[in-house]
Design an enzyme around this catalytic site. Structure first.
Site, PDB file in Angstrom:
ATOM      1  N   GLY A   1       0.835  -1.316   0.085  1.00  0.00           N
ATOM      2  CA  GLY A   1       0.046  -0.128   0.065  1.00  0.00           C
ATOM      3  C   GLY A   1       0.805   1.327   0.244  1.00  0.00           C
ATOM      4  O   GLY A   1       0.132   2.416  -0.126  1.00  0.00           O
TER       5      GLY A   1
ATOM      6  N   ASN B   1       5.999  10.913  -5.268  1.00  0.00           N
ATOM      7  CA  ASN B   1       4.560  10.991  -5.585  1.00  0.00           C
ATOM      8  C   ASN B   1       3.627  11.666  -4.415  1.00  0.00           C
ATOM      9  O   ASN B   1       3.586  11.338  -3.241  1.00  0.00           O
ATOM     10  CB  ASN B   1       3.853   9.648  -5.659  1.00  0.00           C
TER      11      ASN B   1
ATOM     12  N   LYS C   1       0.596  12.358  -4.048  1.00  0.00           N
ATOM     13  CA  LYS C   1      -0.718  11.772  -3.562  1.00  0.00           C
ATOM     14  C   LYS C   1      -0.373  10.657  -2.660  1.00  0.00           C
ATOM     15  O   LYS C   1      -0.756  10.659  -1.420  1.00  0.00           O
ATOM     16  CB  LYS C   1      -1.527  11.238  -4.716  1.00  0.00           C
TER      17      LYS C   1
ATOM     18  N   GLN D   1       0.344   8.152   2.866  1.00  0.00           N
ATOM     19  CA  GLN D   1       1.158   7.351   3.666  1.00  0.00           C
ATOM     20  C   GLN D   1       1.416   8.078   4.997  1.00  0.00           C
ATOM     21  O   GLN D   1       1.337   7.725   6.292  1.00  0.00           O
ATOM     22  CB  GLN D   1       2.437   6.659   3.223  1.00  0.00           C
TER      23      GLN D   1
ATOM     24  N   GLY E   1      12.867   8.056   3.739  1.00  0.00           N
ATOM     25  CA  GLY E   1      11.712   7.058   3.968  1.00  0.00           C
ATOM     26  C   GLY E   1      10.517   7.724   4.751  1.00  0.00           C
ATOM     27  O   GLY E   1      10.871   8.576   5.315  1.00  0.00           O
TER      28      GLY E   1
ATOM     29  N   GLY F   1       7.472   5.940   5.664  1.00  0.00           N
ATOM     30  CA  GLY F   1       6.530   4.803   6.107  1.00  0.00           C
ATOM     31  C   GLY F   1       6.299   5.213   7.526  1.00  0.00           C
ATOM     32  O   GLY F   1       5.108   4.710   8.069  1.00  0.00           O
ATOM     33  N   GLU F   2       7.234   5.438   8.288  1.00  0.00           N
ATOM     34  CA  GLU F   2       7.175   5.475   9.634  1.00  0.00           C
ATOM     35  C   GLU F   2       7.147   6.656  10.648  1.00  0.00           C
ATOM     36  O   GLU F   2       6.696   6.977  11.765  1.00  0.00           O
ATOM     37  CB  GLU F   2       8.481   4.580  10.385  1.00  0.00           C
TER      38      GLU F   2
END
Lengths: 764, 159
Positions: free
Chosen positions: A479, A658, A660, A665, A728, A730-731
């Site tokens: 995702g 990106n 969007k 995220q 990154g 993600g977190e």
């Protein structure tokens, strides 16, 4: 002298745009097939039987009733299971060994190490028969004393040693003495409960044996490492195992390691000679997949009247399992965020007879930044200084612990932009001073921080004569929009439309990708993809240079750019050739470039390069994504109900690939952080170590009604040390969230809640 | 074993199943309509939402035999502007809850259109505010946290 250069309009780059994710049509029409959705003729179904003691030995198994159920094919226990080789010991020389979630040799031992450990697998012709059979297996145990009460085990925690992968402690000066001498100080104790990932897709495996070849469809964050692990466990060559993971229904760390369900599905398939599918029940996920450790934390801050920190102490106690798991970097952020004269960080760990902990979105930092940032807010209250101002007074120019350079640090800019957009100036500092009818209104801020790392990635890229590009890398897509982002990168590098790039992923038949973890996947692949694209361009240019007819004759790579589906001279923009022209003249249907070696010395060299880069990066600078979280909460004056009414986050995450999917995220991390702050808690029975709320009805993740519009901003300044300047994402956005909410709740009510989750009973 | 007929996505299907098989498992395991997802099998997450005669239900809490001769619509049978709106507003990440969110949204819009109130409906109010959408969609969990995009997608098609 005048030039008559024709100025072409600036080319639209794909990187940075908010392009719709490439798998959108599959996901909105139900065509995307997840791990439990691969049809096989003759498919059988498996279900687990879980141990009901925390530590003990199996003394008897009665499977007669289960075997009598119509459709049950086999009840597999330690008495009749095929032999499994033990899990390999963890080694830094082979990162794939990290994928082993526990050291237990499932169904090859009569020992029980946690309540919920699988003790039998029932295989049947139907899902219903397997489940019915599993409910009928009777197991008796000899029970041993077990350490299952985290609060009671605090005193048994041992200091964590420093290792290659992470520091357990750090020290600068004498923080305790400075704290005692500080004119203003806070010394606080915080607790956070265990959490579970609760990806909406339960862990699922479909396993098929053909002789000694094994195919596994799995929702996985680490297909290459899991493939190697399965090969070791079943004693077959790695090349005989194929794992596919085209779609992963959420991971958040929970699908990063190999848990018993995966191994036992393959074992059940081997034992029965049938393709076997097993999707864990929701309860089964809680019983057989680890989650986030609980923590007990101390944050003590000492400051002068000017608000400059003289002492910063952050210590933690967390737990692992006796059969796996490990420390989490709870105090990690405290070493990088504040320019304190004296710093003391210490993580402590206690091993318990519970399912091992595992990484869950920003392991350590998510809960560590709750305590740290809530404490900074308390100190601001003691000093009578605005909490943003206090942070700015202590914003370091270099890493506070050791003076290393920051590769990139724009926290000041993040706070400035956030304060303006959020309307921080409207906040009146006095707790309880902002009301809206029966709602007590509070505003809070906190810093988000997450370190950036990079793994190795093998990538091939193929450029065809028709101008299309295929990028191949066995990464995982749960995702984050990985395929979309990498297509954007390749499109820009090769100067082709984004639509001309296809990205293949999620299959161990592809070049070995990095695991999806540590917020590292996009950067790791991007580094190799950039190298592959450069190689491709070099090869195409080489073909052109060899032709007497090409306008690129004699040109060097540095003198050309890739655009409009070809290579063009930088000094004469109208002079160049399309890929089609170059390749067809050379009689080549395509050119291909590969980065990274799959086996042999090259693969070893890849691992060595990874470690060398990892260590040299650690020596040279501190790299991290960071951000400023702003929230507004409303607390019901009578019931203590907390609603998050506004959220704004400004993130410094380097270049955004990106717009969007990146914003989505970042929002997702905040949503999970809101759950952590207000409702999420895995309840472990302190008497027997059993999870008491193993379901989505009792473990409360945020729902639509809990989440306000979340306003995301990012600074979009490339990090000079990362591929394309990207960090990154993600977190980082879950960090700081609970701290901001705790501070906002205090601002609304005057009450400090230092034990998560902030439920209404704690506010009455 | 029970033999029953059901209209699924406009086609009459015949099923030979045990009476204890859920509608969700019948769709996924017998008819290979795997677009409908299993997230909890307990009615707590909404991933399994399908439309039964146009009304949204949790198919994990429904026995297939209860739906003899009924009209079931799964994500595979849906062609609706909301699907494109989900893509444009990024109303999903991993995609696992998406089928349920879409089916639920379509059912929810019909409920609202029929005048059915929710817990946050003010007396006399008829509009579909963001608060209404959030309240009415709260049975569909999204762990990736794509709630903002989902609400925006629904708002767009509700206009």
């Amino acid at each position: 002298m005048t030039t008559t250069e024709t100025q072409s309009p600036p080319r639209e780059r794909a990187v940075g745009q908010g392009i719709d994710r490439v798998d959108g049509p599959e996901k909105t029409t139900g065509k995307a097939r997840f791990a439990a959705e691969f049809p096989y003729p003759d498919l059988a179904y498996a279900a687990l039987v879980h141990a009901t003691v925390a530590r003990g030995r199996i003394t008897g198994i009665d499977a007669k009733a289960a075997e009598a159920v119509t459709g049950v094919l086999s009840v597999i226990t330690h008495l009749n299971a095929p032999v499994l080789k033990p899990a390999p010991a963890r080694s830094m020389l082979d990162l794939s060994t990290m994928v082993s979630a526990t050291s237990v040799n499932y169904l090859n031992t009569d020992e029980v190490h946690w309540d919920g450990q699988p003790v039998a697998v029932v295989v049947a012709e139907s899902l219903e028969a397997a489940r019915r059979g599993a409910a009928l297996v009777e197991v008796t145990y000899q029970e041993f004393p077990a350490a299952v009460d985290f609060a009671a085990e605090e005193a048994n925690a041992k200091p964590q040693k420093n290792s290659l992968l992470g520091a357990g402690s750090a020290k600068k000066g004498d923080a305790e003495a400075a704290l005692a001498a500080a004119p203003v100080s806070v010394d606080l104790r915080f607790t956070t409960p265990p959490h579970n990932h609760n990806a909406i897709e339960p862990h699922a495996t479909t396993a098929i044996w053909d002789g000694d070849r094994l195919t596994v469809h799995e929702g996985s964050q680490a297909i290459a490492w899991m493939r190697k692990h399965l090969a070791l466990r079943f004693g077959i060559p790695e090349r005989n195992v194929r794992m596919t993971s085209p779609y992963v229904g959420g991971g958040f760390g929970g699908k990063g390691l190999i848990w018993p369900g995966t191994i036992l599905t393959a074992l059940a398939a081997r034992a029965t000679g049938r393709p076997v599918r097993m999707m864990l029940t929701r309860e089964g996920v809680y019983r057989t997949v680890g989650g986030r450790t609980p923590s007990i934390q101390r944050v003590a801050l000492g400051a002068g009247q000017d608000g400059r920190l003289t002492a910063l102490i952050h210590t933690s106690v967390t737990r692992s399992g006796k059969v796996g798991g490990g420390p989490e970097q709870v105090t990690g952020a405290a070493g990088h965020l504040y320019d304190a004269e004296n710093i003391l960080l210490q993580q402590n760990l206690v091993e318990m007879d519970l399912i091992p902990n595992t990484f869950m979105r920003a392991p350590g930092e998510a809960i560590g930044t709750f305590a740290l940032e809530a404490a900074v807010d308390e100190l601001a209250g003691e000093l009578g200084v605005d909490p943003i101002e206090l942070r700015m007074r202590n914003e370091p120019a270099r890493n506070p612990l050791d003076g290393k350079r920051f590769a990139h640090r724009m926290l000041r800019e993040a706070y400035a932009l956030g304060a303006e957009r959020f309307g921080w100036a409207e906040r009146t500092p006095e707790p309880g001073s902002m009301r809206d009818g029966r709602w007590l209104v509070g505003m809070g801020v906190a810093t988000a921080y997450h370190p950036s790392v990079q793994f190795t990635a093998n990538v091939t890229a193929r450029l065809s004569a028709d101008g299309t590009v295929v990028v191949r890398c066995g990464f995982q897509e749960m995702g984050m929009g990985g395929a979309t982002a990498q297509a954007q990168i390749a499109a820009d590098e090769l100067g082709v439309p984004y639509e001309a790039v296809r990205v293949e992923y999620g299959d161990t038949d592809l070049p070995t990708g990095p695991m999806a973890g540590g917020s590292a996947q996009t950067a790791s692949i991007a580094a190799s993809l950039l190298a592959a694209c450069a190689k491709l361009k070099g090869e195409v240019l080489g073909l052109a240079r060899r032709s007497g007819d090409s306008p690129l004759r004699g040109q060097r790579l540095a003198g050309v750019e890739a655009r409009d589906g070809g290579l063009y001279r930088l000094d004469r923009p109208d002079s160049g050739e399309s890929y089609e022209a170059i390749l067809s003249r050379a009689g080549r249907p395509y050119v291909e470039a590969a980065i990274g070696a799959e086996s042999g010395l090259g693969a070893v060299a890849g691992q060595v390069r990874f470690m060398a880069k990892f260590l040299s990066d650690q020596r040279r600078w501190v790299k991290a994504a960071c951000g400023a979280q702003f929230c507004e909460v409303r607390v019901d004056q009578d019931t203590g109900e907390v609603r998050v009414s506004r959220w704004l986050g400004v993130f410094d995450v380097g270049r955004v690939i990106n717009a969007k999917t990146a914003a989505s995220q970042l929002r997702g991390g905040i949503v999970m952080g809101i759950g952590m702050a207000l409702s999420e808690e895995t309840l472990v029975d302190p008497r027997n170590g059993r999870v008491m709320n193993p379901g989505l009805g009792d473990y409360h993740v945020p729902v639509h009604a809990d989440i306000p519009p979340i306003d995301i901003h990012y600074l979009d300044e490339p990090d000079p040390t990362m591929p394309l300047g990207l960090l990154g994402i993600g977190e980082v956005s879950i960090t700081g969230v609970a701290g901001a909410i705790a501070s906002a709740v205090h601002h609304a009510t005057g009450k400090r809640v230092r034990d998560l989750p902030i439920t209404l009973d704690k506010l009455l | 074993m029970v033999t029953l007929r059901m209209r699924v996505n406009g086609t009459t299907r015949s099923l030979d199943i045990e009476p204890w098989v859920s509608l969700l498992d019948a769709l996924r395991e017998q008819l290979d309509l795997t677009g409908t997802k299993k997230g909890c099998d307990q009615g707590a997450c909404g991933a399994c939402t399908v439309l039964a005669d146009g009304e949204r239900i949790n198919s994990c809490l429904a026995l297939a035999v209860q739906y003899e001769d009924r009209d079931i619509t799964t994500i595979e049978g849906i062609t609706h502007p909301i699907q494109q709106a989900f893509i444009e507003h990024d109303g999903f990440q991993c995609g696992y809850c998406t089928s349920g969110q879409i089916c639920s949204a379509i059912g929810m819009l019909a409920e609202h259109g029929a005048g059915m109130p929710s817990a946050v409906t003010e007396p006399g109010a008829t509009g579909l505010s963001e608060a209404e959408i959030r309240e009415r969609m709260s049975g569909n969990l999204c762990r990736c946290g794509a709630y903002n995009g989902i609400v925006d997608a629904i708002k767009e098609v509700a206009r």
